[in-house]
Design a protein around this motif. Structure first.
Motif, PDB file in Angstrom:
ATOM      1  N   UNK A 304      64.789  16.403  36.132  1.00  0.00           N
ATOM      2  CA  UNK A 304      63.794  17.456  36.653  1.00  0.00           C
ATOM      3  C   UNK A 304      64.243  18.808  36.512  1.00  0.00           C
ATOM      4  N   UNK A 305      63.302  19.647  36.382  1.00  0.00           N
ATOM      5  CA  UNK A 305      63.636  21.173  36.319  1.00  0.00           C
ATOM      6  C   UNK A 305      62.642  21.763  37.179  1.00  0.00           C
ATOM      7  N   UNK A 306      61.650  22.499  37.026  1.00  0.00           N
ATOM      8  CA  UNK A 306      60.961  23.376  37.696  1.00  0.00           C
ATOM      9  C   UNK A 306      61.470  24.826  37.512  1.00  0.00           C
ATOM     10  N   UNK A 307      60.892  25.578  36.747  1.00  0.00           N
ATOM     11  CA  UNK A 307      61.275  27.196  36.419  1.00  0.00           C
ATOM     12  C   UNK A 307      60.271  28.035  36.514  1.00  0.00           C
ATOM     13  N   UNK A 308      60.783  29.302  36.537  1.00  0.00           N
ATOM     14  CA  UNK A 308      59.856  30.402  36.662  1.00  0.00           C
ATOM     15  C   UNK A 308      59.527  30.521  35.185  1.00  0.00           C
ATOM     16  N   UNK A 309      58.236  31.541  34.932  1.00  0.00           N
ATOM     17  CA  UNK A 309      57.615  31.374  33.458  1.00  0.00           C
ATOM     18  C   UNK A 309      58.735  32.040  32.473  1.00  0.00           C
ATOM     19  N   UNK A 310      59.504  33.002  33.120  1.00  0.00           N
ATOM     20  CA  UNK A 310      60.323  33.797  32.250  1.00  0.00           C
ATOM     21  C   UNK A 310      61.554  32.708  31.620  1.00  0.00           C
ATOM     22  N   UNK A 311      61.854  31.876  32.393  1.00  0.00           N
ATOM     23  CA  UNK A 311      63.024  30.784  31.893  1.00  0.00           C
ATOM     24  C   UNK A 311      62.436  29.997  30.913  1.00  0.00           C
ATOM     25  N   UNK A 312      61.079  29.607  30.966  1.00  0.00           N
ATOM     26  CA  UNK A 312      60.481  28.865  30.029  1.00  0.00           C
ATOM     27  C   UNK A 312      60.262  29.714  28.531  1.00  0.00           C
ATOM     28  N   UNK A 313      60.010  30.874  28.848  1.00  0.00           N
ATOM     29  CA  UNK A 313      59.951  31.839  27.685  1.00  0.00           C
ATOM     30  C   UNK A 313      61.356  32.075  26.849  1.00  0.00           C
ATOM     31  N   UNK A 314      62.102  32.140  27.521  1.00  0.00           N
ATOM     32  CA  UNK A 314      63.601  32.044  27.143  1.00  0.00           C
ATOM     33  C   UNK A 314      63.947  30.858  26.387  1.00  0.00           C
ATOM     34  N   UNK A 315      63.729  29.707  26.739  1.00  0.00           N
ATOM     35  CA  UNK A 315      63.992  28.429  26.130  1.00  0.00           C
ATOM     36  C   UNK A 315      63.196  28.229  24.918  1.00  0.00           C
ATOM     37  N   UNK A 316      61.699  28.680  24.954  1.00  0.00           N
ATOM     38  CA  UNK A 316      61.028  28.828  23.565  1.00  0.00           C
ATOM     39  C   UNK A 316      61.586  29.614  22.570  1.00  0.00           C
ATOM     40  N   UNK A 317      62.003  30.624  22.865  1.00  0.00           N
ATOM     41  CA  UNK A 317      62.523  31.604  22.244  1.00  0.00           C
ATOM     42  C   UNK A 317      64.027  31.258  21.279  1.00  0.00           C
ATOM     43  N   UNK A 318      64.826  30.720  22.132  1.00  0.00           N
ATOM     44  CA  UNK A 318      66.060  30.190  21.895  1.00  0.00           C
ATOM     45  C   UNK A 318      65.986  28.875  21.009  1.00  0.00           C
ATOM     46  N   UNK A 319      65.024  28.007  21.235  1.00  0.00           N
ATOM     47  CA  UNK A 319      64.986  26.987  20.337  1.00  0.00           C
ATOM     48  C   UNK A 319      64.110  27.124  19.200  1.00  0.00           C
ATOM     49  N   UNK A 320      63.199  28.138  19.244  1.00  0.00           N
ATOM     50  CA  UNK A 320      62.330  28.492  17.980  1.00  0.00           C
ATOM     51  C   UNK A 320      63.415  29.132  17.016  1.00  0.00           C
ATOM     52  N   UNK A 321      64.516  29.964  17.415  1.00  0.00           N
ATOM     53  CA  UNK A 321      65.310  30.463  16.506  1.00  0.00           C
ATOM     54  C   UNK A 321      66.335  29.476  16.000  1.00  0.00           C
ATOM     55  N   UNK A 322      67.026  28.597  16.725  1.00  0.00           N
ATOM     56  CA  UNK A 322      67.686  27.440  16.505  1.00  0.00           C
ATOM     57  C   UNK A 322      67.051  26.595  15.209  1.00  0.00           C
ATOM     58  N   UNK A 323      65.767  26.139  15.630  1.00  0.00           N
ATOM     59  CA  UNK A 323      65.503  24.989  14.779  1.00  0.00           C
ATOM     60  C   UNK A 323      64.805  25.765  13.346  1.00  0.00           C
ATOM     61  N   UNK A 324      64.629  27.220  13.755  1.00  0.00           N
ATOM     62  CA  UNK A 324      63.851  28.130  12.555  1.00  0.00           C
ATOM     63  C   UNK A 324      65.109  27.957  11.395  1.00  0.00           C
ATOM     64  N   UNK A 325      66.416  28.005  12.104  1.00  0.00           N
ATOM     65  CA  UNK A 325      67.459  28.134  11.015  1.00  0.00           C
ATOM     66  C   UNK A 325      67.664  26.960  10.294  1.00  0.00           C
ATOM     67  N   UNK A 326      67.651  25.827  11.275  1.00  0.00           N
ATOM     68  CA  UNK A 326      67.871  24.529  10.559  1.00  0.00           C
ATOM     69  C   UNK A 326      66.797  24.045   9.473  1.00  0.00           C
ATOM     70  N   UNK A 327      65.609  24.198   9.923  1.00  0.00           N
ATOM     71  CA  UNK A 327      64.535  24.122   8.999  1.00  0.00           C
ATOM     72  C   UNK A 327      64.784  25.189   7.539  1.00  0.00           C
ATOM     73  N   UNK A 328      65.155  26.372   7.606  1.00  0.00           N
ATOM     74  CA  UNK A 328      65.240  27.049   6.553  1.00  0.00           C
ATOM     75  C   UNK A 328      66.500  26.632   5.769  1.00  0.00           C
ATOM     76  N   UNK A 329      67.362  25.986   6.335  1.00  0.00           N
ATOM     77  CA  UNK A 329      68.909  25.777   5.401  1.00  0.00           C
ATOM     78  C   UNK A 329      68.504  24.395   5.121  1.00  0.00           C
ATOM     79  N   UNK A 330      67.683  23.522   5.586  1.00  0.00           N
ATOM     80  CA  UNK A 330      67.522  22.185   5.107  1.00  0.00           C
ATOM     81  C   UNK A 330      66.218  22.041   4.305  1.00  0.00           C
TER      82      UNK A 330
END
Length: 335
Positions: A304-330
């Motif tokens: 269980x988590x429960x975070x401020x909106x800013x924490x979710x924004x950071x998580x979205x940005x972080x994972x989008x960048x990580x998976x964007x790199x994987x998708x581009x390379x593969x």
């Protein structure tokens, strides 16, 4: 008889049409929405079917949230496009009383995999709160000769493309996690997609495939019964529900980062006033701190988590960048 396969170009056109129909220009929230909100029942949209993990999480939160808000919170399932239809409904909502719970895919990889996805997360949605997260578990058939994580990685690399792995579809988290691991280790296992994790587990137990990144709720019962073997969790830190299963990161070395989680979050339309989003995030965090709720989610393989909106924004940005790199390379493509 099995249904005939729809050709890929036609499937893409059908998907684009369905998504386009789901998203219309959004009406803005009225300026007074933050005062005395909510003034009527709140719709909690889930883009996955009843009985799915996001649906279970939404129903866990809905009752206590309705008590906190003084208005009913009604879960509605809007299924399609791997959760993107549900997020589309939220993105276009202009009634001031619609929010949505979704897995991470529609918020991070949907548009990377399908540029026709007709919402932009940064433009059309307001983050509210992370709800829960869980690692994937690297799972193998009992026929695999390796009994530990390091042995498995060495064995799999030596096999070239003679091993196969299952996922719940092209572009799904279970697919991208393995593609990332392949990039970091030199493993060449061949991808085999399935409709869902139960089918992946059946194929593993039947020795039709060799490996998979699975969700804990499906992998754990089969491992306890001795029918599957758990090799490692995808998060960099150990996961309490699988204390005996090491993080995959521990076998890769400090120069190779592997920290992957499946998470669910609650979002609203971009026009939602910040005070409303903040109140919702505070109420959701309070609900998720309750011992009975935390235990219920833990039993299902979630933290269980429960975070401020800013924490979710950071998580979205972080994972989008990580998976964007994987998708581009593969060159991974969604259906």
């Amino acid at each position: 008889m099995p249904s005939p396969m729809i050709p890929f170009p036609r499937r893409r056109r059908l998907l684009q049409g369905a998504l386009a129909a789901a998203v219309a220009p959004a009406l803005m929230f009225p300026a007074s929405a933050a005062t005395g909100w909510p003034q009527k029942a709140v719709r909690l949209i889930v883009g996955f079917p009843p009985g799915s993990s996001p649906d279970a999480l939404a129903r866990t939160v809905a009752d206590p949230l309705s008590q906190a808000l003084g208005q009913p919170v009604i879960v509605e399932n809007k299924v399609g496009a791997a959760g993107a239809i549900g997020v589309s409904v939220v993105a276009k909502a202009g009634d001031g009383h619609t929010i949505g719970l979704t897995g991470n895919g529609p918020l991070t990889t949907a548009r990377l995999l399908n540029p026709a996805t007709p919402y932009d997360v940064a433009r059309d949605l307001r983050p509210i709160s992370l709800v829960a997260s869980s690692p994937f578990v690297l799972t193998g058939s009992m026929d695999m000769p390796a009994t530990d994580l390091r042995g498995l990685l060495a064995f799999a690399k030596a096999q070239g493309d003679r091993l196969s792995y299952g996922s719940v579809g092209p572009g799904a988290g279970s697919h991208l996690a393995m593609e990332l691991l392949k990039t970091l280790t030199g493993i060449q296992a061949v991808h085999v997609p399935f409709p869902g994790f139960p089918q992946v587990a059946t194929a593993l137990m039947g020795k039709q495939i060799d490996l998979s990144f699975m969700i804990p709720s499906v992998a754990a019962p089969q491992a306890k019964s001795g029918r599957l073997r758990l090799y490692g969790v995808s998060t960099a830190a150990p996961f309490a529900a699988f204390a005996e299963v090491p993080p995959i990161q521990s076998a890769l070395g400090s120069k190779q980062a592997f920290d992957v989680a499946s998470w669910n979050a609650i979002v609203g339309p971009a026009g939602m006033p910040a005070p409303v989003a903040e109140r919702l995030s505070e109420e959701i965090a309070r609900i998720l701190k309750a011992p009975d709720v935390r235990q219920r989610l833990f039993d299902q393989g979630w933290q269980a988590l429960g975070t401020a909106p800013e924490a979710l924004s950071r998580q979205i940005a972080q994972d989008t960048a990580m998976w964007g790199d994987v998708i581009k390379r593969t060159g991974v493509r969604g259906e």
